[in-house]
Design a protein around this motif. Structure first.
Motif, PDB file in Angstrom:
ATOM      1  N   ILE A 784      18.990  -0.459 -16.311  1.00 32.69           N
ATOM      2  CA  ILE A 784      19.676  -1.753 -16.397  1.00 32.69           C
ATOM      3  C   ILE A 784      18.986  -2.659 -17.411  1.00 32.69           C
ATOM      4  N   GLY A 785      17.650  -2.653 -17.449  1.00 30.09           N
ATOM      5  CA  GLY A 785      16.934  -3.462 -18.433  1.00 30.09           C
ATOM      6  C   GLY A 785      17.248  -3.030 -19.852  1.00 30.09           C
ATOM      7  N   SER A 786      17.376  -1.722 -20.076  1.00 27.93           N
ATOM      8  CA  SER A 786      17.721  -1.221 -21.408  1.00 27.93           C
ATOM      9  C   SER A 786      19.131  -1.646 -21.805  1.00 27.93           C
ATOM     10  N   LEU A 787      20.059  -1.590 -20.859  1.00 26.48           N
ATOM     11  CA  LEU A 787      21.428  -2.015 -21.152  1.00 26.48           C
ATOM     12  C   LEU A 787      21.483  -3.512 -21.467  1.00 26.48           C
ATOM     13  N   ALA A 788      20.710  -4.306 -20.714  1.00 27.31           N
ATOM     14  CA  ALA A 788      20.683  -5.751 -20.974  1.00 27.31           C
ATOM     15  C   ALA A 788      20.079  -6.048 -22.344  1.00 27.31           C
ATOM     16  N   ALA A 789      18.984  -5.356 -22.689  1.00 32.30           N
ATOM     17  CA  ALA A 789      18.366  -5.554 -24.008  1.00 32.30           C
ATOM     18  C   ALA A 789      19.322  -5.133 -25.117  1.00 32.30           C
ATOM     19  N   PHE A 790      20.048  -4.025 -24.910  1.00 30.61           N
ATOM     20  CA  PHE A 790      21.032  -3.570 -25.897  1.00 30.61           C
ATOM     21  C   PHE A 790      22.105  -4.635 -26.119  1.00 30.61           C
ATOM     22  N   ALA A 791      22.588  -5.222 -25.013  1.00 31.92           N
ATOM     23  CA  ALA A 791      23.631  -6.250 -25.125  1.00 31.92           C
ATOM     24  C   ALA A 791      23.132  -7.469 -25.882  1.00 31.92           C
ATOM     25  N   ILE A 792      21.889  -7.881 -25.620  1.00 28.86           N
ATOM     26  CA  ILE A 792      21.338  -9.061 -26.290  1.00 28.86           C
ATOM     27  C   ILE A 792      21.121  -8.797 -27.776  1.00 28.86           C
ATOM     28  N   LEU A 793      20.556  -7.630 -28.101  1.00 28.26           N
ATOM     29  CA  LEU A 793      20.228  -7.320 -29.490  1.00 28.26           C
ATOM     30  C   LEU A 793      21.475  -7.068 -30.334  1.00 28.26           C
ATOM     31  N   LYS A 794      22.436  -6.348 -29.781  1.00 24.79           N
ATOM     32  CA  LYS A 794      23.640  -6.042 -30.550  1.00 24.79           C
ATOM     33  C   LYS A 794      24.655  -7.178 -30.520  1.00 24.79           C
ATOM     34  N   GLY A 795      24.486  -8.091 -29.529  1.00 23.83           N
ATOM     35  CA  GLY A 795      25.412  -9.209 -29.425  1.00 23.83           C
ATOM     36  C   GLY A 795      24.943 -10.422 -30.198  1.00 23.83           C
ATOM     37  N   PRO A 796      24.294 -11.397 -29.522  1.00 25.53           N
ATOM     38  CA  PRO A 796      23.908 -12.639 -30.190  1.00 25.53           C
ATOM     39  C   PRO A 796      22.940 -12.454 -31.366  1.00 25.53           C
ATOM     40  N   LEU A 797      21.983 -11.508 -31.245  1.00 19.13           N
ATOM     41  CA  LEU A 797      20.969 -11.358 -32.285  1.00 19.13           C
ATOM     42  C   LEU A 797      21.411 -10.451 -33.424  1.00 19.13           C
ATOM     43  N   ASN A 798      22.382  -9.557 -33.180  1.00 23.64           N
ATOM     44  CA  ASN A 798      22.886  -8.639 -34.202  1.00 23.64           C
ATOM     45  C   ASN A 798      21.738  -7.862 -34.860  1.00 23.64           C
ATOM     46  N   VAL A 799      20.930  -7.241 -34.025  1.00 17.61           N
ATOM     47  CA  VAL A 799      19.754  -6.493 -34.469  1.00 17.61           C
ATOM     48  C   VAL A 799      19.891  -5.049 -34.007  1.00 17.61           C
ATOM     49  N   PRO A 800      19.502  -4.068 -34.837  1.00 19.22           N
ATOM     50  CA  PRO A 800      19.570  -2.664 -34.400  1.00 19.22           C
ATOM     51  C   PRO A 800      18.725  -2.430 -33.147  1.00 19.22           C
ATOM     52  N   PHE A 801      19.225  -1.544 -32.298  1.00 20.94           N
ATOM     53  CA  PHE A 801      18.538  -1.258 -31.035  1.00 20.94           C
ATOM     54  C   PHE A 801      17.998   0.160 -31.049  1.00 20.94           C
ATOM     55  N   SER A 802      16.789   0.313 -30.561  1.00 20.02           N
ATOM     56  CA  SER A 802      16.222   1.641 -30.353  1.00 20.02           C
ATOM     57  C   SER A 802      15.499   1.652 -29.018  1.00 20.02           C
ATOM     58  N   LEU A 803      15.606   2.778 -28.333  1.00 18.01           N
ATOM     59  CA  LEU A 803      14.995   2.919 -27.012  1.00 18.01           C
ATOM     60  C   LEU A 803      13.550   3.366 -27.174  1.00 18.01           C
ATOM     61  N   HIS A 804      12.643   2.636 -26.552  1.00 17.96           N
ATOM     62  CA  HIS A 804      11.219   2.949 -26.653  1.00 17.96           C
ATOM     63  C   HIS A 804      10.756   3.600 -25.349  1.00 17.96           C
ATOM     64  N   PRO A 805      10.483   4.901 -25.365  1.00 16.14           N
ATOM     65  CA  PRO A 805      10.064   5.593 -24.134  1.00 16.14           C
ATOM     66  C   PRO A 805       8.789   5.025 -23.527  1.00 16.14           C
ATOM     67  N   ASN A 806       7.898   4.489 -24.367  1.00 13.55           N
ATOM     68  CA  ASN A 806       6.645   3.947 -23.819  1.00 13.55           C
ATOM     69  C   ASN A 806       6.911   2.753 -22.903  1.00 13.55           C
TER      70      ASN A 806
END
Length: 842
Positions: A784-806
């Protein structure tokens, strides 16, 4: 029994209950304290900053009225008129290069040239202490200069040593510790260099088309006449194209930044308080679990359900007031503490004081959260019959709090949402937050129920320890749902914020290798273009992209004045001041047209304009509409004939507004160049250009990105602090969830011991249970945290998203570690005691 007698008896019972202390309410008080402290501290700081900005508005603006122009001064007629209105001061600002004469080090600086009247308001603190006029005076063959401390470090120079700017030589006579008219700036390209107006003329930097900002400040006999004077100036000189600001409009960007900061951080604080509400609920449930016999006894002696409900409700409200009051007390003292500790080092002036509205909102949040998360447990306790209480089971799936309690809970939730929305400067963001928080709560509650149900459906493992661990998760009254719910929300916030900041850092760090220019050269005079390109051509594999530049201000959109136009918030930056613009006959390399066609290379006709698609969307205009721009005092209306898609993150040379040829060629202008150089020739080219062309400002792309990174880190630190409070609250909630079930877990441990289980067996059973819960909570939080971060980055910030396993791994480790440590800590008491003593107490 009437209402008065019930209230009187309830108060007496509350007094007697509290005689035994606050045992069992530690988590309750801590959760409310942390959440209310966070919100009140942010609100008090913002209110103190706004009050300070208003109190020092004249100093921040530099006068009662400021007239700002780009690339040109006021006319003699205008200067004469302004001088008659009050005391006039002129300040010029530009970016240029400064060189240390001792070691030939060079750096970009932000130069400010002032006259003898500066500053009209406030003082200019200098180390060593001296009068500004003396520090900037012309002595012998050099002028005086004042610099920031960072200037000395960047050029490896000391007070008393000399430097060169343009064609003039300066002696550093002191260090600026503050500037009264320099408000908070999140971004800057170089340290401050302060010189006199005469010294700027001697430097030769002020040439036609140079990127100089002229600021004229007026100190009026009656500052309240500033607004009326603005109207007079606009009517008397309607086509000047200057920007007028009164003292009431001082530091608008600071106010905007404060509003955004307060909104975002307050919502994070409210998030921490909502998570803390779970701790409130757990603490109340645990407290009532310890009062089963007490409640049953009162009911058997004739106490009504209403009396019991009123007694414990008053107790919770009283304790909630204590927790929220402590948070308010400490939060309201933050401006005083910051002023005492930091003083003049603060980026904005603070005016510490008592701000009732801020404290009222913060306190209301705390008490509403206490009510919202306590009413259900109180309602359940009120409705359960004495026989059930005597058997020691408070929770019963068939018993709910009742319709009236659910109605009260709904009213509390509605009031909480309304206060959050109407107290926020960005109501749309607050509405989205409320909706997101509600969805998140419902989602985690459903997920926790689903997980417990799925565990129940799993086949029974062969290991007895695993069987018992599995049974403990889905047994009646188990805290598994509360643990997954509370820990999951706290870790979700941590994952979201960590991923957002990590991706923002990636965006900054990954931009440099992907074809970004090495340097930007500003203020290139037309007669310097050919010599500069010849010089750079000597370096192998060099490439230069160059464009003529002017500065202009958008004054009308589709014929509607900017002040009246509907402009989207994400592009409002384009109309807040002067912007770089250019013209071109050929379509620039790499241009992607989103709509329309490029004009012919030999175009000759009415003014035409190419606009970026993001501005067109934000302005609500398209092909065929017009845009009016004030350039050097001349209003130019141009038809929009095409729209371009621009990737600003590439840092390649581009402009939001590009004019067709035939309009701007004869206007005073300079050139801007983006230069690509191999790494091994960067320093040599930098040295050669700055030595030969003293007026050209050189901006290193690497320095710009490092500045952006520092800014993001500073902003991120504030959000990390709030996330830390949310996580700490989640930690307390987890303690509450475990402690609420401690009595039953101790009972289970004793039964295990009676049945022959060793301490090791019991530890392994509970460790397995809590490890499973930690893994489940961590996995849900990661998702859920990854989905929320994806929504924020791709929405208002318009920044590419990458998943960080660490980040995901860290979440799992924290989740498992917290549940394991706290869960085992709660049963350690039973493992060291004798079963007989516990059974006798039962």
């Amino acid at each position: 029994m009437n209402q008065v007698s019930i209230a009187g008896q309830a108060f007496r019972l509350v007094r007697r209950e509290l005689r035994s202390g606050l045992r069992g309410f530690g988590v309750f008080l801590a959760c409310l304290f942390l959440g209310v402290f966070a919100i009140s501290a942010i609100g008090s700081f913002s209110a103190a900053a706004r009050s300070g900005l208003l109190a020092d508005a004249g100093a921040l603006l530099g006068g009662d009225l400021e007239i700002r122009l780009s690339q040109r001064p006021v006319s003699p007629e205008q200067r004469t008129f302004l001088s008659r209105q009050g005391q006039l001061s002129e300040v010029l600002e530009l970016r240029t290069m400064a060189a240390n004469l001792n070691n030939d080090k060079r750096a970009l600086v932000e130069l400010k040239a002032v006259d003898s009247s500066y500053p009209l308001y406030g003082t200019l603190p200098i180390e060593p202490s001296q009068l500004p006029a003396m520090a900037l005076s012309h002595t012998g063959s050099t002028f005086g200069a004042l610099v920031e401390q960072s200037f000395l470090q960047r050029l490896d120079i000391k007070v008393g040593e000399q430097l060169r700017v343009g064609e003039a030589t300066f002696t550093i006579r002191g260090v600026l510790t503050a500037e009264p008219d320099r408000s908070l700036r999140a971004f800057h390209l170089g340290p401050r260099l302060l010189i006199s107006r005469d010294a700027l003329e001697a430097s030769g930097l002020r040439q036609p088309g140079s990127l100089v900002t002229y600021r004229y400040r007026l100190k009026l006999a009656d500052r309240d006449q500033a607004e009326s004077l603005k109207l007079i100036l606009q009517e008397r000189f309607p086509d000047t194209g200057w920007r007028l600001r009164s003292w009431r409009e001082a530091a608008p960007r600071v106010r905007f930044f404060l509003d955004r900061m307060e909104t975002n951080l307050s919502l994070l604080g409210l998030c921490a308080l909502l998570v803390g509400g779970l701790g409130v609920s757990g603490a109340v449930r645990g407290y009532l679990n310890g009062k089963l016999v007490h409640i049953a006894t009162m009911k058997c002696l004739g106490a009504s359900s209403r009396l019991i409900f009123t007694t414990y409700l008053l107790q919770i409200l009283l304790l909630g007031t204590i927790g929220a009051g402590a948070g308010l007390l400490l939060g309201s003292s933050v401006p005083w503490l910051l002023t005492r500790i930091a003083g003049n080092a603060l980026p904005v002036p603070l005016h510490p004081g008592f701000y009732p509205l801020t404290l009222l909102v913060s306190g209301s949040f705390g008490l509403l959260i206490a009510l919202l998360f306590s009413l259900k447990e109180l309602g359940i306790a009120r409705r359960i019959p004495p026989a059930m209480l005597f058997r020691g089971y408070l929770e019963n799936k068939r018993t709910g709090p009742g319709k009236k309690i659910w109605l009260a809970i709904s009213i509390c939730a509605l009031i909480l949402a309304l206060i959050a929305i109407f107290s926020s400067s960005d109501k749309q963001l607050a509405i989205w937050f409320i909706m997101g928080a509600g969805v998140c709560f419902v989602l985690f509650r459903l997920l926790s129920v689903a997980v417990i149900y799925l565990v129940h459906l799993l086949p029974r493992p062969k290991s007895p320890r695993l069987q018992l661990a599995q049974a403990n998760i889905n047994r009646p009254g188990a805290p598994a749902g509360g643990i997954i719910f509370s820990l999951g929300l706290g870790l979700t916030a941590l994952v979201m914020i960590a991923l957002v900041q990590t991706n923002l850092n990636d965006m900054v760090n990954d931009t440099i290798p992907e074809g970004a220019p090495t340097f930007f050269f500003l203020d290139i005079q037309p007669n310097q273009v050919a010599p500069l390109e010849t010089l750079l051509a000597e370096y192998p594999d060099s490439r230069i992209d160059r464009s003529p530049t002017l500065r202009g201000r958008i004054t009308a959109i589709a014929g509607i004045p900017v002040a009246e136009a509907q402009i989207a918030s994400n592009v409002s930056w384009a109309v807040r001041g002067d912007r770089f613009l250019s013209y071109s006959a050929a379509m620039p390399t790499g241009t992607q047209l989103a709509a329309g066609n490029w004009w012919p290379r030999d175009y000759s006709g009415p003014p035409q304009l190419s606009l970026t698609s993001d501005l067109a969307e934000g302005f609500g205009v398209g092909i065929g509409d017009s845009l009016t721009v004030n350039i050097l005092g001349r209003e130019i209306s141009a038809e929009i004939v095409n729209l371009r898609n621009v990737d600003w993150s590439s840092l390649n040379l581009n402009f939001a507004l590009l004019f067709a040829p035939g309009v701007l060629e004869n206007a005073p202008q300079t050139h801007l160049a983006a230069v690509h150089l191999p790494a091994e020739t960067e320093d040599e080219a930098y040295q050669a250009v700055t030595e030969r062309f003293a007026n050209i400002s050189v901006i290193s792309t690497r320095d710009v990105l490092q500045n952006v990174s520092r800014t993001l880190n500073r902003i991120g630190s504030a959000f990390q602090g709030m996330a830390g409070i949310a996580l700490l609250t989640g930690f307390l909630v987890l303690i509450g969830a475990v402690s609420a079930d401690q009595h039953r877990r101790i009972h289970d441990a004793v039964i295990f011991k009676i049945c022959g289980a060793t301490r090791r067996d019991i530890l392994l059973i509970f460790a397995t249970e809590f490890t499973l819960l930690g893994i489940i909570a961590g996995l849900l939080s990661a998702l859920i945290g990854s989905l929320a971060a994806f929504a924020i980055l791709k929405g208002p910030l318009n920044v590419p998203f990458s998943l960080h396993p660490n980040v995901i791994l860290l979440t799992l480790v924290v989740g498992i570690g917290l549940t394991l440590v706290l869960g085992l800590f709660g049963t350690w008491k039973a493992l060291g005691g004798k079963p007989a003593g516990f059974l006798r107490s039962e």
